[in-house]
Write an enzyme that holds these catalytic residues in place. Structure first.
Site, PDB file in Angstrom:
ATOM      1  N   ASP A  66      32.731   7.790  -7.254  1.00 30.01           N
ATOM      2  CA  ASP A  66      32.811   6.659  -6.822  1.00 30.01           C
ATOM      3  C   ASP A  66      31.772   5.832  -7.876  1.00 30.01           C
ATOM      4  O   ASP A  66      30.576   6.033  -7.943  1.00 30.01           O
ATOM      5  CB  ASP A  66      32.628   6.351  -5.710  1.00 30.01           C
ATOM      6  CG  ASP A  66      32.725   4.886  -5.004  1.00 30.01           C
ATOM      7  OD1 ASP A  66      33.861   4.593  -4.428  1.00 30.01           O
ATOM      8  OD2 ASP A  66      31.950   3.953  -5.300  1.00 30.01           O
ATOM      9  N   ASN A  94      32.695  -6.377 -10.573  1.00 29.73           N
ATOM     10  CA  ASN A  94      34.023  -7.328 -10.774  1.00 29.73           C
ATOM     11  C   ASN A  94      33.690  -8.733 -10.717  1.00 29.73           C
ATOM     12  O   ASN A  94      34.138  -9.487 -11.318  1.00 29.73           O
ATOM     13  CB  ASN A  94      35.069  -6.692  -9.479  1.00 29.73           C
ATOM     14  CG  ASN A  94      35.982  -5.977 -10.385  1.00 29.73           C
ATOM     15  OD1 ASN A  94      36.178  -5.791 -11.358  1.00 29.73           O
ATOM     16  ND2 ASN A  94      36.558  -5.267  -9.436  1.00 29.73           N
ATOM     17  N   ASP A 116      38.273  -3.577 -15.203  1.00 34.60           N
ATOM     18  CA  ASP A 116      39.430  -2.541 -15.824  1.00 34.60           C
ATOM     19  C   ASP A 116      38.853  -2.174 -16.921  1.00 34.60           C
ATOM     20  O   ASP A 116      39.020  -0.587 -17.122  1.00 34.60           O
ATOM     21  CB  ASP A 116      40.665  -3.401 -16.300  1.00 34.60           C
ATOM     22  CG  ASP A 116      41.653  -3.890 -14.746  1.00 34.60           C
ATOM     23  OD1 ASP A 116      41.247  -3.497 -13.654  1.00 34.60           O
ATOM     24  OD2 ASP A 116      42.576  -4.701 -15.083  1.00 34.60           O
ATOM     25  N   GLU A 125      38.312   2.376  -7.429  1.00 34.00           N
ATOM     26  CA  GLU A 125      37.267   2.827  -8.219  1.00 34.00           C
ATOM     27  C   GLU A 125      36.727   4.331  -8.097  1.00 34.00           C
ATOM     28  O   GLU A 125      35.606   4.785  -8.315  1.00 34.00           O
ATOM     29  CB  GLU A 125      36.066   1.850  -8.420  1.00 34.00           C
ATOM     30  CG  GLU A 125      35.245   1.559  -7.591  1.00 34.00           C
ATOM     31  CD  GLU A 125      35.217   1.842  -5.977  1.00 34.00           C
ATOM     32  OE1 GLU A 125      36.420   2.063  -5.668  1.00 34.00           O
ATOM     33  OE2 GLU A 125      34.257   1.658  -5.336  1.00 34.00           O
TER      34      GLU A 125
HETATM   35  N1  LIG Z   1      38.737  -4.262 -11.820  1.00 35.50           N
HETATM   36  C1  LIG Z   1      39.300  -3.312 -10.934  1.00 35.50           C
HETATM   37  N2  LIG Z   1      38.593  -3.361  -9.772  1.00 35.50           N
HETATM   38  C2  LIG Z   1      39.247  -2.514  -8.858  1.00 35.50           C
HETATM   39  C3  LIG Z   1      40.170  -1.625  -9.216  1.00 35.50           C
HETATM   40  N3  LIG Z   1      40.799  -0.830  -7.804  1.00 35.50           N
HETATM   41  C4  LIG Z   1      39.691  -1.424  -6.997  1.00 35.50           C
HETATM   42  N4  LIG Z   1      38.675  -2.327  -7.497  1.00 35.50           N
HETATM   43  C5  LIG Z   1      37.697  -2.963  -7.050  1.00 35.50           C
HETATM   44  O1  LIG Z   1      36.497  -2.076  -6.707  1.00 35.50           O
HETATM   45  C6  LIG Z   1      35.844  -2.485  -5.647  1.00 35.50           C
HETATM   46  C7  LIG Z   1      35.171  -1.205  -4.605  1.00 35.50           C
HETATM   47  O2  LIG Z   1      34.224  -1.897  -4.031  1.00 35.50           O
HETATM   48  P1  LIG Z   1      33.601  -1.161  -2.798  1.00 35.50           P
HETATM   49  O3  LIG Z   1      34.713  -0.280  -2.181  1.00 35.50           O
HETATM   50  O4  LIG Z   1      33.405  -2.356  -1.716  1.00 35.50           O
HETATM   51  O5  LIG Z   1      32.400  -0.641  -3.143  1.00 35.50           O
HETATM   52  P2  LIG Z   1      31.195  -0.853  -4.327  1.00 35.50           P
HETATM   53  O6  LIG Z   1      30.906  -2.378  -4.661  1.00 35.50           O
HETATM   54  O7  LIG Z   1      31.684   0.003  -5.604  1.00 35.50           O
HETATM   55  O8  LIG Z   1      29.966  -0.293  -3.553  1.00 35.50           O
HETATM   56  P3  LIG Z   1      29.652   0.965  -3.443  1.00 35.50           P
HETATM   57  O9  LIG Z   1      30.861   1.830  -3.614  1.00 35.50           O
HETATM   58  O10 LIG Z   1      28.989   1.020  -2.248  1.00 35.50           O
HETATM   59  O11 LIG Z   1      28.420   1.510  -4.462  1.00 35.50           O
HETATM   60  C8  LIG Z   1      36.583  -3.552  -5.047  1.00 35.50           C
HETATM   61  O12 LIG Z   1      36.098  -4.946  -5.323  1.00 35.50           O
HETATM   62  C9  LIG Z   1      38.189  -3.642  -5.706  1.00 35.50           C
HETATM   63  O13 LIG Z   1      38.667  -4.891  -5.738  1.00 35.50           O
HETATM   64  C10 LIG Z   1      41.071  -1.897 -10.475  1.00 35.50           C
HETATM   65  O14 LIG Z   1      42.191  -1.355 -10.530  1.00 35.50           O
HETATM   66  N5  LIG Z   1      40.533  -2.695 -11.256  1.00 35.50           N
END
Ligand SMILES: Nc1nc2c(ncn2[C@@H]2O[C@H](COP(=O)(O)OP(=O)(O)OP(=O)(O)O)[C@@H](O)[C@H]2O)c(=O)[nH]1
Length: 411
Positions: free
Chosen positions: A283, A291, A300, A327
């Site tokens: 992760d 983002n 992306d 992600e």
């Molecule tokens: N740009 C982009 N963002 C994505 C995609 N899929 C998921 N996300 C973003 O990934 C983020 C995941 O955030 P969280 O699951 O809250 O976790 P985090 O911010 O990574 O924090 P931790 O995992 O605790 O380190 C979300 O804001 C989603 O919108 C994608 O295909 N493209």
């Protein structure tokens, strides 16, 4: 077959056919000359045979007529005689007979000429071609043949030597000849036109058949090119359909659907052979902040970069890295707990070393990942879900203990 390959094959085909045609044309002309030479040889042998017959009888007497006058060059007693009933006869020696035959043969188109270096009769003097042939005989050549021109007309020419024998010496001893000497030769000339008709017919036939073969070959080549082009078009379509079905369009990694099918297959295989199967859940740290800070498009791009870096480590058929969702990435590998820990650490470092700026991260200037590792030797009382759950828990541990690290859980 690509278009350029088709063109190369087509040109090669035409070259091959042209080469074959050229070879056949050359052979045909060569054989025509051989046949003409053989014909001339036979003609020569016949004349020599008739001359021998004449010489064997010491010449033959024939009636003196307007066209057959006594031979002024034949200086022998009783050249001319008279029969008891008053008929006047003259002696025809081999040379005179040959001359008369040569005059008669003009009508058949085939001409022959008795000649020598030092003929008694001026008409028997050699032309340029014959002189060269006579010189060649003196150097030991048995015969001479080639295509030549006489009075502007093309002829197949052949010449062989005449050797002095006993009968020749009657007339030619006074010229100093001895038995066995080359006294001259007989040249035979066959008009090219008499053979060229057949040759041209054959050449026409060869050209037409080669043109047909070349054309048919090109059509076959074209059809197979078109068939292959259609087939590869279909294959491309099928391939892109497959890719759409099993690849994640953003990262081009295998997607969740492919991952599910792969995991089922690998689990069964590991169960059958009793070897360990391991998993890493990955992760990206603080990706929401990434983002929020840099925008979704940059997000992306970051996902693609991380996927590209991770993909480099998965080449073996038993290993897989897939985009699990959002992600998150997931690794399945046919290795034990120790090996998977090593691999997980390598992956972590590889992402860190990308040094992709992450201004909003709370733990580093750069993008980092957290990883959860679990390993299992499949048994009938265990399921794949238990492995997945353990890896998930291990990831949770990594996040909870500070991120940018590898967590590990036992099953
Ligand atoms: N740009 C982009 N963002 C994505 C995609 N899929 C998921 N996300 C973003 O990934 C983020 C995941 O955030 P969280 O699951 O809250 O976790 P985090 O911010 O990574 O924090 P931790 O995992 O605790 O380190 C979300 O804001 C989603 O919108 C994608 O295909 N493209």
């Amino acid at each position: 077959m690509r278009r350029i390959t088709f063109l190369v094959y087509a040109v090669l085909w035409i070259l091959l056919i042209s080469l074959n045609l050229y070879q056949q044309v050359t052979d045909t002309k060569h054989y025509a000359q051989k046949i003409a030479t053989r014909q001339a040889e036979m003609f020569f042998d016949h004349i020599v045979l008739i001359r021998k017959w004449n010489a064997l009888h010491g010449g033959v007497y024939v009636p003196i007529t307007e066209t057959t006058q006594p031979n002024p060059y034949l200086d022998v007693p009783q050249r001319d005689v008279e029969t008891t009933d008053g008929k006047r006869l003259t002696l025809i020696n081999p040379a005179y007979m040959t001359r008369q035959l040569a005059e008669m043969s003009d009508d058949s188109g085939i001409a022959f000429h008795v000649t020598g270096f030092n003929p008694i009769r001026p008409e028997n003097r050699p032309d340029q071609w014959e002189s060269e042939a006579l010189l060649a005989f003196q150097q030991g050549q048995k015969s001479v043949s080639s295509i030549g021109t006489i009075n502007g007309q093309s002829f197949y020419r052949y010449m062989a030597p005449l050797h002095v024998d006993q009968s020749c010496l009657v007339c030619h001893q006074r010229q100093g000849y001895r038995e066995g000497d080359i006294r001259g030769g007989i040249s035979v000339s066959i008009p090219s036109a008499s053979i060229d008709g057949f040759v041209n017919e054959r050449l026409e036939h060869l050209t037409i058949t080669h043109a047909i073969v070349a054309f048919v070959g090109l059509i076959v080549l074209l059809l197979s090119y078109l068939a292959q082009a259609r087939l590869s078009q279909r294959l491309d379509k099928a391939k892109s359909r497959m890719q759409l079905a099993y690849l994640d369009s953003l990262t081009l990694l295998p997607n969740r659907r492919y991952y599910d099918a792969f995991v089922k297959r690998e689990w069964k295989r590991a169960l059958r052979h009793k070897y360990p199967i391991s998993m890493i859940m990955i992760d990206i740290d603080f990706f929401k902040l990434y983002n929020d800070n840099l925008g979704h498009i940059e997000g992306d791009h970051c996902l693609r970069q991380v996927a590209k870096t991770l993909k480099r480590f998965f080449r073996r058929p038993g290993d897989l890295i897939a985009r699990y969702g959002g992600e998150e990435f997931c690794v399945v590998a046919a290795c034990d707990a120790e090996q998977i820990m090593v691999l997980a650490e390598i992956l972590r470092k590889a992402v860190e070393n990308m040094r992709l700026p992450h201004p909003a991260s709370k733990i580093s200037e750069f993008v980092t990942i957290s990883l959860g590792v679990a390993s299992i030797v499949p048994g009938d009382d265990l399921s794949f879900e238990s492995l997945l759950h353990a890896a998930d828990q291990a990831l949770y541990d990594a996040k909870a203990t500070g991120r940018n690290r590898v967590g590990k859980r036992r099953i």
